[in-house]
Design a protein around this motif. Sequence first.
Motif, PDB file in Angstrom:
ATOM      1  N   MET A 180     -45.411 -23.575  16.100  1.00 42.64           N
ATOM      2  CA  MET A 180     -44.409 -22.538  16.203  1.00 42.64           C
ATOM      3  C   MET A 180     -43.025 -23.172  16.265  1.00 42.64           C
ATOM      4  N   ILE A 181     -42.065 -22.513  15.661  1.00 40.31           N
ATOM      5  CA  ILE A 181     -40.702 -23.009  15.624  1.00 40.31           C
ATOM      6  C   ILE A 181     -39.950 -22.463  16.841  1.00 40.31           C
ATOM      7  N   SER A 182     -39.229 -23.331  17.519  1.00 45.57           N
ATOM      8  CA  SER A 182     -38.471 -22.887  18.686  1.00 45.57           C
ATOM      9  C   SER A 182     -37.301 -22.011  18.241  1.00 45.57           C
ATOM     10  N   ASN A 183     -36.816 -21.188  19.166  1.00 50.71           N
ATOM     11  CA  ASN A 183     -35.677 -20.323  18.857  1.00 50.71           C
ATOM     12  C   ASN A 183     -34.449 -21.138  18.467  1.00 50.71           C
ATOM     13  N   LEU A 184     -34.235 -22.248  19.136  1.00 52.15           N
ATOM     14  CA  LEU A 184     -33.087 -23.106  18.831  1.00 52.15           C
ATOM     15  C   LEU A 184     -33.189 -23.665  17.416  1.00 52.15           C
ATOM     16  N   GLU A 185     -34.369 -24.144  17.048  1.00 54.66           N
ATOM     17  CA  GLU A 185     -34.572 -24.695  15.712  1.00 54.66           C
ATOM     18  C   GLU A 185     -34.450 -23.594  14.655  1.00 54.66           C
ATOM     19  N   LEU A 186     -35.007 -22.426  14.933  1.00 54.62           N
ATOM     20  CA  LEU A 186     -34.926 -21.291  14.018  1.00 54.62           C
ATOM     21  C   LEU A 186     -33.465 -20.918  13.764  1.00 54.62           C
ATOM     22  N   ARG A 187     -32.697 -20.829  14.820  1.00 57.83           N
ATOM     23  CA  ARG A 187     -31.281 -20.505  14.682  1.00 57.83           C
ATOM     24  C   ARG A 187     -30.558 -21.553  13.846  1.00 57.83           C
ATOM     25  N   HIS A 188     -30.836 -22.825  14.094  1.00 60.70           N
ATOM     26  CA  HIS A 188     -30.177 -23.905  13.351  1.00 60.70           C
ATOM     27  C   HIS A 188     -30.513 -23.826  11.860  1.00 60.70           C
ATOM     28  N   ILE A 189     -31.767 -23.596  11.534  1.00 62.31           N
ATOM     29  CA  ILE A 189     -32.182 -23.515  10.130  1.00 62.31           C
ATOM     30  C   ILE A 189     -31.483 -22.356   9.435  1.00 62.31           C
ATOM     31  N   ILE A 190     -31.465 -21.197  10.070  1.00 58.88           N
ATOM     32  CA  ILE A 190     -30.832 -20.024   9.462  1.00 58.88           C
ATOM     33  C   ILE A 190     -29.330 -20.243   9.316  1.00 58.88           C
ATOM     34  N   GLU A 191     -28.684 -20.731  10.359  1.00 54.90           N
ATOM     35  CA  GLU A 191     -27.243 -20.955  10.299  1.00 54.90           C
ATOM     36  C   GLU A 191     -26.879 -21.961   9.204  1.00 54.90           C
ATOM     37  N   SER A 192     -27.705 -22.969   8.985  1.00 54.37           N
ATOM     38  CA  SER A 192     -27.452 -23.963   7.941  1.00 54.37           C
ATOM     39  C   SER A 192     -27.669 -23.390   6.547  1.00 54.37           C
ATOM     40  N   GLY A 193     -28.463 -22.331   6.455  1.00 53.33           N
ATOM     41  CA  GLY A 193     -28.805 -21.755   5.158  1.00 53.33           C
ATOM     42  C   GLY A 193     -27.695 -20.970   4.498  1.00 53.33           C
ATOM     43  N   PHE A 194     -26.571 -20.780   5.180  1.00 51.93           N
ATOM     44  CA  PHE A 194     -25.494 -19.980   4.618  1.00 51.93           C
ATOM     45  C   PHE A 194     -24.236 -20.771   4.314  1.00 51.93           C
ATOM     46  N   LEU A 195     -24.319 -22.096   4.398  1.00 51.29           N
ATOM     47  CA  LEU A 195     -23.159 -22.916   4.064  1.00 51.29           C
ATOM     48  C   LEU A 195     -22.753 -22.656   2.618  1.00 51.29           C
ATOM     49  N   PRO A 196     -21.511 -22.600   2.260  1.00 54.27           N
ATOM     50  CA  PRO A 196     -20.313 -22.981   3.000  1.00 54.27           C
ATOM     51  C   PRO A 196     -19.780 -21.889   3.927  1.00 54.27           C
ATOM     52  N   LEU A 197     -20.373 -20.700   3.907  1.00 53.75           N
ATOM     53  CA  LEU A 197     -19.980 -19.684   4.880  1.00 53.75           C
ATOM     54  C   LEU A 197     -20.492 -20.090   6.251  1.00 53.75           C
ATOM     55  N   SER A 198     -19.957 -19.486   7.271  1.00 52.74           N
ATOM     56  CA  SER A 198     -20.442 -19.731   8.622  1.00 52.74           C
ATOM     57  C   SER A 198     -21.428 -18.636   8.993  1.00 52.74           C
ATOM     58  N   CYS A 199     -22.312 -18.963   9.890  1.00 51.81           N
ATOM     59  CA  CYS A 199     -23.327 -18.015  10.327  1.00 51.81           C
ATOM     60  C   CYS A 199     -23.583 -18.249  11.804  1.00 51.81           C
ATOM     61  N   SER A 200     -23.720 -17.150  12.524  1.00 53.71           N
ATOM     62  CA  SER A 200     -24.119 -17.278  13.924  1.00 53.71           C
ATOM     63  C   SER A 200     -25.333 -16.397  14.149  1.00 53.71           C
ATOM     64  N   CYS A 201     -26.322 -16.964  14.787  1.00 56.60           N
ATOM     65  CA  CYS A 201     -27.547 -16.246  15.131  1.00 56.60           C
ATOM     66  C   CYS A 201     -27.572 -16.093  16.645  1.00 56.60           C
ATOM     67  N   THR A 202     -27.838 -14.887  17.075  1.00 54.90           N
ATOM     68  CA  THR A 202     -27.904 -14.595  18.491  1.00 54.90           C
ATOM     69  C   THR A 202     -29.244 -13.958  18.788  1.00 54.90           C
ATOM     70  N   MET A 203     -29.878 -14.399  19.866  1.00 53.35           N
ATOM     71  CA  MET A 203     -31.127 -13.783  20.295  1.00 53.35           C
ATOM     72  C   MET A 203     -30.801 -12.543  21.114  1.00 53.35           C
ATOM     73  N   ASN A 204     -31.358 -11.406  20.701  1.00 48.18           N
ATOM     74  CA  ASN A 204     -31.203 -10.168  21.460  1.00 48.18           C
ATOM     75  C   ASN A 204     -32.165 -10.180  22.647  1.00 48.18           C
ATOM     76  N   ALA A 205     -31.944  -9.301  23.600  1.00 45.61           N
ATOM     77  CA  ALA A 205     -32.774  -9.240  24.806  1.00 45.61           C
ATOM     78  C   ALA A 205     -34.241  -8.972  24.480  1.00 45.61           C
ATOM     79  N   ASP A 206     -34.497  -8.274  23.384  1.00 44.58           N
ATOM     80  CA  ASP A 206     -35.881  -7.955  23.008  1.00 44.58           C
ATOM     81  C   ASP A 206     -36.558  -9.061  22.204  1.00 44.58           C
ATOM     82  N   GLY A 207     -35.872 -10.200  22.016  1.00 45.64           N
ATOM     83  CA  GLY A 207     -36.442 -11.325  21.290  1.00 45.64           C
ATOM     84  C   GLY A 207     -36.144 -11.313  19.799  1.00 45.64           C
ATOM     85  N   SER A 208     -35.462 -10.290  19.328  1.00 47.85           N
ATOM     86  CA  SER A 208     -35.089 -10.226  17.917  1.00 47.85           C
ATOM     87  C   SER A 208     -33.788 -10.997  17.697  1.00 47.85           C
TER      88      SER A 208
END
Length: 79
Positions: A1-29
């Motif tokens: 299983m991929i950790s939330n931190l790693e998941l966020r990093h992969i997604i955020e890197s996938g939108f370069l050269p734009l910036s991306c921020s991933c935030t975990m919601n309280a429900d885990g989404s």
Amino acid sequence: MISNLELRHIIESGFLPLSCSCTMNADGSLKIRVFDKDTGRVELLVTPIATSGLTSSRAIAELIGEIRNEMAARTKNFA
């Protein structure tokens, strides 16, 4: 299983050269905000995204591709 931190990093890197921020919601989404770093203009905001299906690199790449396609469609409609 991929950790939330790693998941966020992969997604955020996938939108370069734009910036991306991933935030975990309280429900885990995820909330994904793609924006232009120089202007701060938000290109797309997507929420909630269930993380239960994001267990492989292929699933994550498909999500990034879907979001990029949505961004391209919106840009095309505004042009």
